[in-house]
Design an enzyme around this catalytic site. Structure first.
Site, PDB file in Angstrom:
ATOM      1  N   GLY A  31     -66.457  -0.819  -0.249  1.00 33.10           N
ATOM      2  CA  GLY A  31     -65.029  -1.020  -0.102  1.00 33.10           C
ATOM      3  C   GLY A  31     -64.434   0.111   0.705  1.00 33.10           C
ATOM      4  N   TYR A  32     -63.154  -0.044   1.050  1.00 34.19           N
ATOM      5  CA  TYR A  32     -62.486   0.903   1.929  1.00 34.19           C
ATOM      6  C   TYR A  32     -61.188   1.399   1.301  1.00 34.19           C
ATOM      7  CZ  TYR A  32     -65.934  -0.772   5.155  1.00 34.19           C
ATOM      8  OH  TYR A  32     -67.135  -1.089   5.733  1.00 34.19           O
ATOM      9  N   ILE A  33     -61.028   2.719   1.287  1.00 39.05           N
ATOM     10  CA  ILE A  33     -59.808   3.347   0.796  1.00 39.05           C
ATOM     11  C   ILE A  33     -58.865   3.493   1.981  1.00 39.05           C
ATOM     12  CG2 ILE A  33     -58.823   5.456  -0.185  1.00 39.05           C
ATOM     13  CD1 ILE A  33     -61.475   5.833  -1.708  1.00 39.05           C
TER      14      ILE A  33
END
Length: 166
Positions: A31-33
């Site tokens: 996932g990506y912050i």
């Protein structure tokens, strides 16, 4: 690990024999912050976890700065809760080039990106020659549609019909 990452991306031809040629296979969720000016990725790969920060590319997606650090699985699970847009789910197969000098990472995507299979190879210079396995198709280096982060917002199921088959 940190430094400049130089890689080229390719579509994998339908019916390609990458699975039979693979010397390794792992399950990846990432996932990506949200971050301004960089890509911050949290990745779980089997029983390992990583925090990766990538800078923007100045040469059409061929290279960019990358910082990667191992983190605990527990840390990754907590950081994944800060990610926006869901998770990328894929299996990664590692396949040696025919001459054995390079390793291709072949990603077989699942979920809304099901049906997409891409390969990438890391190089030590932009003009480094490499031998492609026979399953390698059209190059898509620099095409934003094929960035994992982009596929969270615009999954392959929405635009798969725009890809010409070889």
């Amino acid at each position: 690990m940190s430094g400049f990452e130089i890689e080229r991306k390719f579509l994998v031809r339908k019916g390609g024999n990458y699975r039979n040629a693979a010397f390794s296979c792992s399950h990846i969720q990432q996932g990506y912050i949200p971050a301004e000016g960089a890509t911050v990725r949290i990745r779980l790969r089997d029983d390992e976890a990583f925090l990766t920060i990538k800078g923007k590319s100045a040469d059409g997606g061929l290279s960019r700065y990358e910082f990667e650090k191992s983190i605990s699985v527990d840390e990754a699970q907590h950081l994944l809760q800060l990610c926006r847009g869901g998770l990328i789910d894929k299996h990664r197969y590692l396949v040696k080039s025919p001459d054995g000098r390079h390793t291709f990472e072949v990603d077989e995507f699942h979920g809304q990106n099901d049906g997409l299979v891409m390969a990438e190879v890391e190089l030590s210079s932009a003009d480094e020659p490499f031998e492609k396995p026979d399953f390698i198709g059209r190059e898509v280096t620099g095409d934003r549609r094929f960035y994992n982060k982009h596929m969270l917002r615009y999954p392959f199921c929405l635009w798969r019909d725009t890809i010409e088959e070889e």
